[in-house]
Design an enzyme around this catalytic site. Structure first.
Site, short mmCIF file in Angstrom:
data_model
loop_
_atom_site.label_atom_id
_atom_site.label_comp_id
_atom_site.label_asym_id
_atom_site.label_seq_id
_atom_site.Cartn_x
_atom_site.Cartn_y
_atom_site.Cartn_z
N GLY A 60 0.81 -1.22 0.00
CA GLY A 60 0.00 0.00 0.00
C GLY A 60 0.84 1.26 0.00
O GLY A 60 0.52 2.24 -0.69
N CYS A 61 1.93 1.26 0.76
CA CYS A 61 2.79 2.43 0.85
C CYS A 61 3.49 2.69 -0.48
O CYS A 61 3.70 3.84 -0.87
CB CYS A 61 3.80 2.24 1.97
N THR A 62 3.85 1.62 -1.18
CA THR A 62 4.48 1.76 -2.49
C THR A 62 3.49 2.31 -3.51
O THR A 62 3.83 3.22 -4.28
CB THR A 62 5.06 0.41 -2.95
#
Length: 192
Positions: free
Chosen positions: A90-92
């Protein structure tokens, strides 16, 4: 018995990933868990910052060793976005969305700072791997998260974003962030 052990191991890993807040690329089921009122110790958590509040006057220690004082950016719109952990799904997706919309964000006059609790080496690797055009802020002790009243779970920041206006006041707050739609939402708010 082997199947049961594998299943138990897989469930344990999934639970750890969800606790880190980075396993949900769409933010769908991670949204409720990121509400401050539902985090551990929520009763001690101060109320979230809201539009009109003054942005905290903090100094960002960047992944490349530079330091930037937030109050020194008055006159510019600034996005301060908190994310749980470098190089997780998700952060990527969230970081790549901002990277891919970079020209539009720059045209809107927006400065972007990503904040998480990993160290400078982790941030540098994340920046290089995905060619991120914006700096990442080292928040190892959680002081920046605390100043912005962003909950920490397992020493990882919740996924929240703050758009700061040219006057140094909070213009818009996202307490629930969909990583896939984040860049478009930020751009729309910056242009308003």
């Amino acid at each position: 018995m082997t199947h049961a052990k594998h299943l138990a191991s897989a469930l344990a890993l999934a639970a750890l990933a969800l606790a880190a807040g980075c396993d949900e690329p769409s933010g769908a089921s991670g949204k409720a868990a990121e509400k401050p009122s539902e985090t551990a110790g929520a009763s001690a958590q101060p109320a979230a910052l809201k539009p009109g509040d003054a942005a905290p006057d903090v100094t960002f220690k960047l992944h490349d060793g530079r330091e930037v004082k937030l109050s020194g950016l008055q006159g510019k719109q600034v996005l301060v976005y908190f994310y749980p952990k470098d190089d997780t799904p998700g952060c990527t997706i969230q970081a790549k969305g901002l990277r891919d919309g970079w020209a539009d964000l720059q045209a809107a006059g927006l400065e972007v700072y990503g904040v998480s609790t990993q160290d400078a080496q982790s941030h540098q690797a994340f920046v290089e791997k995905y060619e991120l055009p914006f700096p990442l802020v080292v928040d190892e002790g959680g002081a920046i998260s605390t100043a912005f009243r962003v909950p920490l779970r397992n020493e990882l920041s919740a996924r929240q974003s703050f758009l700061i206006g040219k006057d140094g006041k909070i213009k818009q707050v996202w307490l629930e962030v969909d990583p896939k739609e984040h860049a478009a939402a930020i751009l729309a708010a910056a242009k308003s």
